[in-house]
Design a protein around this motif. Sequence first.
Motif, mmCIF file in Angstrom:
data_model
loop_
_atom_site.group_PDB
_atom_site.id
_atom_site.type_symbol
_atom_site.label_atom_id
_atom_site.label_comp_id
_atom_site.label_asym_id
_atom_site.label_seq_id
_atom_site.Cartn_x
_atom_site.Cartn_y
_atom_site.Cartn_z
ATOM 1 N N VAL A 97 0.845 -1.193 0.000
ATOM 2 C CA VAL A 97 0.000 0.000 0.000
ATOM 3 C C VAL A 97 0.885 1.248 0.000
ATOM 4 O O VAL A 97 2.046 1.203 0.400
ATOM 5 C CB VAL A 97 -0.947 0.052 1.230
ATOM 6 N N THR A 98 0.303 2.353 -0.450
ATOM 7 C CA THR A 98 0.932 3.666 -0.339
ATOM 8 C C THR A 98 0.127 4.398 0.732
ATOM 9 O O THR A 98 -1.094 4.231 0.814
ATOM 10 C CB THR A 98 0.867 4.394 -1.699
ATOM 11 N N ILE A 99 0.805 5.187 1.569
ATOM 12 C CA ILE A 99 0.111 5.814 2.702
ATOM 13 C C ILE A 99 0.377 7.317 2.744
ATOM 14 O O ILE A 99 1.513 7.761 2.564
ATOM 15 C CB ILE A 99 0.578 5.202 4.052
ATOM 16 N N VAL A 100 -0.694 8.074 2.980
ATOM 17 C CA VAL A 100 -0.584 9.507 3.292
ATOM 18 C C VAL A 100 -1.250 9.666 4.647
ATOM 19 O O VAL A 100 -2.423 9.299 4.805
ATOM 20 C CB VAL A 100 -1.290 10.390 2.235
ATOM 21 N N ALA A 101 -0.510 10.155 5.649
ATOM 22 C CA ALA A 101 -1.054 10.146 7.005
ATOM 23 C C ALA A 101 -0.692 11.414 7.769
ATOM 24 O O ALA A 101 0.378 11.984 7.575
ATOM 25 C CB ALA A 101 -0.543 8.914 7.748
ATOM 26 N N GLU A 118 8.113 -4.321 3.793
ATOM 27 C CA GLU A 118 7.811 -4.813 2.439
ATOM 28 C C GLU A 118 6.392 -4.444 1.999
ATOM 29 O O GLU A 118 6.070 -4.507 0.813
ATOM 30 C CB GLU A 118 8.039 -6.333 2.369
ATOM 31 N N LYS A 119 5.560 -4.051 2.952
ATOM 32 C CA LYS A 119 4.153 -3.771 2.636
ATOM 33 C C LYS A 119 3.882 -2.323 2.228
ATOM 34 O O LYS A 119 2.774 -1.983 1.818
ATOM 35 C CB LYS A 119 3.268 -4.114 3.843
ATOM 36 N N VAL A 120 4.884 -1.447 2.395
ATOM 37 C CA VAL A 120 4.642 -0.023 2.125
ATOM 38 C C VAL A 120 5.504 0.461 0.962
ATOM 39 O O VAL A 120 6.728 0.348 0.993
ATOM 40 C CB VAL A 120 4.900 0.835 3.390
ATOM 41 N N ARG A 121 4.837 0.973 -0.060
ATOM 42 C CA ARG A 121 5.527 1.436 -1.270
ATOM 43 C C ARG A 121 6.123 2.833 -1.071
ATOM 44 O O ARG A 121 7.276 3.083 -1.352
ATOM 45 C CB ARG A 121 4.536 1.468 -2.440
ATOM 46 N N LYS A 122 5.305 3.758 -0.552
ATOM 47 C CA LYS A 122 5.762 5.114 -0.223
ATOM 48 C C LYS A 122 4.916 5.633 0.921
ATOM 49 O O LYS A 122 3.758 5.230 1.086
ATOM 50 C CB LYS A 122 5.623 6.058 -1.434
ATOM 51 N N LEU A 123 5.499 6.569 1.694
ATOM 52 C CA LEU A 123 4.790 7.117 2.850
ATOM 53 C C LEU A 123 4.932 8.642 2.876
ATOM 54 O O LEU A 123 6.048 9.161 2.791
ATOM 55 C CB LEU A 123 5.378 6.523 4.144
ATOM 56 N N GLU A 284 3.035 18.752 -4.173
ATOM 57 C CA GLU A 284 4.181 18.006 -3.599
ATOM 58 C C GLU A 284 3.881 16.515 -3.481
ATOM 59 O O GLU A 284 4.734 15.681 -3.761
ATOM 60 C CB GLU A 284 4.532 18.573 -2.220
ATOM 61 N N VAL A 285 2.675 16.201 -3.045
ATOM 62 C CA VAL A 285 2.302 14.791 -2.853
ATOM 63 C C VAL A 285 2.271 14.067 -4.185
ATOM 64 O O VAL A 285 2.807 12.969 -4.318
ATOM 65 C CB VAL A 285 0.949 14.672 -2.104
ATOM 66 N N ARG A 286 1.657 14.694 -5.194
ATOM 67 C CA ARG A 286 1.609 14.088 -6.534
ATOM 68 C C ARG A 286 3.019 13.821 -7.066
ATOM 69 O O ARG A 286 3.298 12.739 -7.594
ATOM 70 C CB ARG A 286 0.884 15.019 -7.490
ATOM 71 N N ALA A 287 3.875 14.824 -6.949
ATOM 72 C CA ALA A 287 5.253 14.685 -7.462
ATOM 73 C C ALA A 287 5.973 13.538 -6.747
ATOM 74 O O ALA A 287 6.691 12.752 -7.372
ATOM 75 C CB ALA A 287 6.012 15.998 -7.256
ATOM 76 N N PHE A 288 5.746 13.417 -5.441
ATOM 77 C CA PHE A 288 6.408 12.375 -4.644
ATOM 78 C C PHE A 288 5.855 10.986 -4.980
ATOM 79 O O PHE A 288 6.609 10.025 -5.123
ATOM 80 C CB PHE A 288 6.240 12.680 -3.164
ATOM 81 N N LEU A 289 4.534 10.888 -5.115
ATOM 82 C CA LEU A 289 3.924 9.577 -5.359
ATOM 83 C C LEU A 289 4.209 9.077 -6.778
ATOM 84 O O LEU A 289 4.271 7.882 -7.007
ATOM 85 C CB LEU A 289 2.406 9.629 -5.123
#
Length: 289
Positions: A97-101, A118-123, A284-289
């Motif tokens: 999963v990808t997470i924004v928190a 291993e479960k997190v793609r980007k945070l 910023e979030v779009r560019a990072f993801l």
Amino acid sequence: MSIHGPTANSFISQRLRLHYVDWGNPEAPPLILQHGGRDHCRSWDWVAEELAKDWHVIAPDLRGHGDSAWAPDGNYEMNMFVYDFAQLVHTLGHDQVTIVAHSLGGNVSTRFSGLYPEKVRKLVNIEGLGPSPKVRAEREAKGYATRFRKWIEDKRKASARIPRRYDTIEAAFARMKEENGFLTDEQARHLTIHGASRNEDGTWSWKFDPYLNVWPFDEVPEDRTNELWSAITCPILFLYGADSWASNPETDDRAMVFQDYKVSEFENAGHWLHHDQFDRFMHEVRAFL
């Protein structure tokens, strides 16, 4: 901004029925939006609506928040939240999963990312590393027994406390505006409508459990959080508001533990920088993801 509503769902964690909303697009990669303390999943609606075009967006309500069940014993320790988050990922059945928190949600999902790298793609972590080293040291200086006694006293007060009642939804809206001066009227109204519920006598109260006002007194030792943080393998984007009370991890040295990170500070933004500077946040979030 028009908001197209998501679908309400629930899952079970430690016998509690916890609520989440699903923004559709199930063929897309999964992205979890995790809110912070005394907040709710619908505070992500503007973010979710933008990201739902490219992602399968899921926004859960933490236990004791929003439309999730309250813990019968008032237990809101960090480990409980982390378990619930792990249970959500397990229930959804995704390999990654990808997470924004945000805030408390950032703290929860960062620990999850260290437990299951291993479960997190980007945070994306918005002011979610807990109290700064300075605040922690001040708390610990008061002594363990003193903190323990104060916690018992505060819990007792919370158990006797009836959630505050507002005569009208407008009164609750005014309180929301008072709490965060950066919010537009539209934002504050939306957050109030989804964050309050009507009582039997026609008044309104916030949905969160009053026990959440009493934070656990015993913090995980620094070497243990560092062990989890240093185990994270995915890239992390830390976001901080220049006008927030939260401490920037680059200036207080907490960021050093992480393997792959970037810190970005937002001018004219407080603790809820994703509301305060929405356009820059999305960019910023779009560019990072």
